[in-house]
Design a protein around this motif. Sequence first.
Motif, PDB file in Angstrom:
ATOM      1  N   ALA A   9       0.793  -1.059  -0.117  1.00 45.47           N
ATOM      2  CA  ALA A   9      -0.142   0.097  -0.103  1.00 45.47           C
ATOM      3  C   ALA A   9       0.845   1.176   0.024  1.00 45.47           C
ATOM      4  CB  ALA A   9      -0.762   0.089   1.285  1.00 45.47           C
ATOM      5  N   PHE A  10       0.364   2.362  -0.572  1.00 40.12           N
ATOM      6  CA  PHE A  10       1.167   3.588  -0.604  1.00 40.12           C
ATOM      7  C   PHE A  10       0.391   4.630  -0.453  1.00 40.12           C
ATOM      8  CE2 PHE A  10       0.056   1.974  -4.777  1.00 40.12           C
ATOM      9  CZ  PHE A  10      -0.386   3.216  -5.235  1.00 40.12           C
ATOM     10  N   SER A  11       1.033   5.920  -0.218  1.00 37.90           N
ATOM     11  CA  SER A  11       0.216   7.268  -0.047  1.00 37.90           C
ATOM     12  C   SER A  11       0.851   8.164  -1.318  1.00 37.90           C
ATOM     13  CB  SER A  11       0.926   7.934   1.374  1.00 37.90           C
ATOM     14  OG  SER A  11       0.622   7.063   2.390  1.00 37.90           O
ATOM     15  N   ILE A  12      -0.111   8.936  -1.701  1.00 37.92           N
ATOM     16  CA  ILE A  12       0.244   9.767  -2.917  1.00 37.92           C
ATOM     17  C   ILE A  12      -0.216  11.484  -2.154  1.00 37.92           C
ATOM     18  CG2 ILE A  12      -0.323  10.668  -4.961  1.00 37.92           C
ATOM     19  CD1 ILE A  12      -1.311   8.012  -5.766  1.00 37.92           C
ATOM     20  N   TYR A  13       0.908  12.232  -2.319  1.00 34.89           N
ATOM     21  CA  TYR A  13       0.758  13.565  -1.856  1.00 34.89           C
ATOM     22  C   TYR A  13       0.394  14.434  -3.031  1.00 34.89           C
ATOM     23  CZ  TYR A  13       2.677  11.062   2.373  1.00 34.89           C
ATOM     24  OH  TYR A  13       2.683  10.328   3.269  1.00 34.89           O
ATOM     25  N   HIS A  14      -0.723  14.960  -2.781  1.00 35.71           N
ATOM     26  CA  HIS A  14      -0.934  15.884  -4.171  1.00 35.71           C
ATOM     27  C   HIS A  14      -0.575  17.238  -3.916  1.00 35.71           C
ATOM     28  CE1 HIS A  14      -3.353  12.791  -6.071  1.00 35.71           C
ATOM     29  NE2 HIS A  14      -3.685  12.302  -5.047  1.00 35.71           N
ATOM     30  N   ASP A  15      -0.200  17.876  -2.659  1.00 35.79           N
ATOM     31  CA  ASP A  15       0.177  19.168  -2.713  1.00 35.79           C
ATOM     32  C   ASP A  15       1.259  19.657  -3.384  1.00 35.79           C
ATOM     33  OD1 ASP A  15      -1.868  20.111  -0.664  1.00 35.79           O
ATOM     34  OD2 ASP A  15      -0.848  18.779   0.605  1.00 35.79           O
ATOM     35  N   ALA A  16       1.288  20.641  -4.221  1.00 39.70           N
ATOM     36  CA  ALA A  16       2.209  21.145  -5.041  1.00 39.70           C
ATOM     37  C   ALA A  16       3.577  21.539  -4.420  1.00 39.70           C
ATOM     38  CB  ALA A  16       1.947  22.326  -5.950  1.00 39.70           C
ATOM     39  N   GLU A  17       3.458  21.579  -2.871  1.00 40.32           N
ATOM     40  CA  GLU A  17       4.357  22.134  -1.910  1.00 40.32           C
ATOM     41  C   GLU A  17       4.318  21.532  -0.718  1.00 40.32           C
ATOM     42  OE1 GLU A  17       2.959  26.005  -0.133  1.00 40.32           O
ATOM     43  OE2 GLU A  17       2.840  26.118  -2.117  1.00 40.32           O
ATOM     44  N   TYR A  18       5.325  21.665   0.092  1.00 39.33           N
ATOM     45  CA  TYR A  18       5.428  20.933   1.375  1.00 39.33           C
ATOM     46  C   TYR A  18       4.498  21.831   2.349  1.00 39.33           C
ATOM     47  CZ  TYR A  18       6.689  19.630   6.390  1.00 39.33           C
ATOM     48  OH  TYR A  18       6.544  19.119   7.470  1.00 39.33           O
ATOM     49  N   LYS A  19       3.475  21.282   3.108  1.00 41.36           N
ATOM     50  CA  LYS A  19       2.540  22.142   3.941  1.00 41.36           C
ATOM     51  C   LYS A  19       2.370  21.216   5.286  1.00 41.36           C
ATOM     52  CE  LYS A  19      -1.474  23.230   2.162  1.00 41.36           C
ATOM     53  NZ  LYS A  19      -2.789  23.320   1.392  1.00 41.36           N
ATOM     54  N   GLU A  20       2.607  22.142   6.309  1.00 40.74           N
ATOM     55  CA  GLU A  20       2.435  21.654   7.715  1.00 40.74           C
ATOM     56  C   GLU A  20       1.069  21.403   8.166  1.00 40.74           C
ATOM     57  OE1 GLU A  20       4.347  24.707  10.271  1.00 40.74           O
ATOM     58  OE2 GLU A  20       6.526  23.903   9.489  1.00 40.74           O
ATOM     59  N   GLN A  21       0.126  22.042   7.730  1.00 39.46           N
ATOM     60  CA  GLN A  21      -1.411  21.670   7.783  1.00 39.46           C
ATOM     61  C   GLN A  21      -2.079  21.505   6.668  1.00 39.46           C
ATOM     62  OE1 GLN A  21      -1.988  25.497  10.167  1.00 39.46           O
ATOM     63  NE2 GLN A  21      -1.815  24.285  12.140  1.00 39.46           N
ATOM     64  N   ASN A  22      -3.225  20.966   6.885  1.00 38.61           N
ATOM     65  CA  ASN A  22      -4.255  20.766   5.731  1.00 38.61           C
ATOM     66  C   ASN A  22      -3.780  20.266   4.620  1.00 38.61           C
ATOM     67  OD1 ASN A  22      -6.337  22.266   7.216  1.00 38.61           O
ATOM     68  ND2 ASN A  22      -5.557  24.166   6.294  1.00 38.61           N
ATOM     69  N   VAL A  23      -2.939  18.909   4.729  1.00 38.64           N
ATOM     70  CA  VAL A  23      -2.322  18.081   3.684  1.00 38.64           C
ATOM     71  C   VAL A  23      -3.251  17.359   2.942  1.00 38.64           C
ATOM     72  CG1 VAL A  23      -0.571  16.372   3.700  1.00 38.64           C
ATOM     73  CG2 VAL A  23      -0.531  17.869   5.349  1.00 38.64           C
ATOM     74  N   ASP A  24      -3.150  17.548   1.528  1.00 40.59           N
ATOM     75  CA  ASP A  24      -3.870  16.633   0.512  1.00 40.59           C
ATOM     76  C   ASP A  24      -3.310  15.264   0.274  1.00 40.59           C
ATOM     77  OD1 ASP A  24      -5.572  15.813  -1.325  1.00 40.59           O
ATOM     78  OD2 ASP A  24      -5.187  17.329  -2.704  1.00 40.59           O
ATOM     79  N   MET A  29      11.764  17.106 -11.266  1.00 36.64           N
ATOM     80  CA  MET A  29      10.575  16.539 -10.493  1.00 36.64           C
ATOM     81  C   MET A  29       9.130  16.774 -11.468  1.00 36.64           C
ATOM     82  SD  MET A  29      11.830  18.005  -7.029  1.00 36.64           S
ATOM     83  CE  MET A  29      10.218  17.390  -6.124  1.00 36.64           C
ATOM     84  N   SER A  30       8.293  15.949 -11.108  1.00 33.95           N
ATOM     85  CA  SER A  30       7.245  16.169 -12.031  1.00 33.95           C
ATOM     86  C   SER A  30       6.030  15.159 -11.143  1.00 33.95           C
ATOM     87  CB  SER A  30       7.370  15.628 -13.489  1.00 33.95           C
ATOM     88  OG  SER A  30       6.083  15.548 -14.056  1.00 33.95           O
ATOM     89  N   GLY A  31       4.777  15.764 -10.901  1.00 32.12           N
ATOM     90  CA  GLY A  31       3.785  14.930 -10.716  1.00 32.12           C
ATOM     91  C   GLY A  31       3.670  14.691  -8.933  1.00 32.12           C
ATOM     92  N   GLN A  32       3.059  13.905  -8.229  1.00 30.07           N
ATOM     93  CA  GLN A  32       2.848  13.693  -6.960  1.00 30.07           C
ATOM     94  C   GLN A  32       3.945  12.919  -6.299  1.00 30.07           C
ATOM     95  OE1 GLN A  32       0.178  13.528  -8.871  1.00 30.07           O
ATOM     96  NE2 GLN A  32      -0.353  15.518  -8.881  1.00 30.07           N
ATOM     97  N   ASN A  33       4.339  13.152  -5.262  1.00 31.33           N
ATOM     98  CA  ASN A  33       5.082  12.499  -4.617  1.00 31.33           C
ATOM     99  C   ASN A  33       4.454  11.125  -4.008  1.00 31.33           C
ATOM    100  OD1 ASN A  33       7.095  14.270  -5.044  1.00 31.33           O
ATOM    101  ND2 ASN A  33       7.501  14.770  -2.795  1.00 31.33           N
ATOM    102  N   ARG A  34       5.090   9.742  -3.765  1.00 31.07           N
ATOM    103  CA  ARG A  34       4.567   8.772  -3.055  1.00 31.07           C
ATOM    104  C   ARG A  34       5.389   8.325  -1.914  1.00 31.07           C
ATOM    105  NH1 ARG A  34       2.332   5.073  -8.007  1.00 31.07           N
ATOM    106  NH2 ARG A  34       1.287   6.659  -9.215  1.00 31.07           N
ATOM    107  N   GLN A  35       4.754   7.541  -0.920  1.00 25.76           N
ATOM    108  CA  GLN A  35       5.669   6.915   0.087  1.00 25.76           C
ATOM    109  C   GLN A  35       4.989   5.463   0.287  1.00 25.76           C
ATOM    110  OE1 GLN A  35       6.746   9.530   3.459  1.00 25.76           O
ATOM    111  NE2 GLN A  35       5.417   8.227   4.815  1.00 25.76           N
ATOM    112  N   ILE A  36       6.046   4.662   0.684  1.00 26.17           N
ATOM    113  CA  ILE A  36       5.386   3.418   1.120  1.00 26.17           C
ATOM    114  C   ILE A  36       6.039   2.930   2.482  1.00 26.17           C
ATOM    115  CG2 ILE A  36       5.492   0.902   0.592  1.00 26.17           C
ATOM    116  CD1 ILE A  36       5.833   1.773  -2.424  1.00 26.17           C
TER     117      ILE A  36
END
Length: 291
Positions: free
Chosen positions: A167-182, A241-248
């Motif tokens: 399973a993995f996470s996709i982070y849709h924000d265009a920048e790093y955010k400390e709050q209200n993370v998409d 860099m292009s697109g949304q970062n992912r994390q497993i």
Amino acid sequence: MMFRIGEFSKLTQVTVRMLRHYDQTGLLKPAQIDPMTGYRMYSVEQIPVLNKIIYLRDSGFQVSEIKEALHAENPTSLTELLDKKYTAILNTIEIEKIRLKKIELAKHELLDSQNELHYQVSIKSIPSCRVLSIRKIIPDYYAEGDLWKNLSEFACSHHIAITDDAAFSIYHDAEYKEQNVDVELCVPVQSFSENKGGFIFRDTEPVPFMAFTMVYGPFSNIAGAYQSFAGWLQKNEQFQMSGQNRQIVHRGPWNEHNPENFLVEIQIPLKPPLSAFHLSNAPFSLDPHIV
């Protein structure tokens, strides 16, 4: 009987300066002011009010909050205000604990740079994946665990067949955010079913060029991994860099008790280089050096 401000100060063990401050802020006005001398005069009946002000002040209440508490219509309203402040102080304590941990981390990073971690950055091709996903705006990254719990409960209650893929996470924000993370959480599944309550079945987009690195140890090491990505991108300028970062999270709190044994895979999509070349599913590294 009325008391001058100095006398009232002695009797209540509150300084004249603070009594004047409470007067100016409207928390405790004198019972009356002598029209001839202008002296502030206080009464015995004001002592319980002054004691309540002091208790609230020492409990961390601000002037506006003290005013609200003094005008509470009944004991229940006052209790609710006190409980609210109690919870706020607990939250502050947790924030300060996090700051203490960051100080310890800063001591390690700034004063013990010889033990700096290094990360091997490689590239692989990520195919499209059939997943059950949920995408939400969460307060911060720490709240991701609760969202994973919701996704797991939905899959179990609806008897959804999950594959052995990670399973993995996709982070849709265009920048790093400390709050209200998409964030979108994805669990690979064998087949699609009905979308319901924000849980969506879909095919993820394939990523021909995915830079990735493995992060061992506590989650605090992830920041260093991103710094390694920066160094790698500087050396391999043909990629952007292009697109949304992912994390497993291959090993995390749910399957590993010791944070030193955590294992996280960070993935960053890349634009194809101008001289695109064929990528097999096996990962490889353009730069043989560890950055």
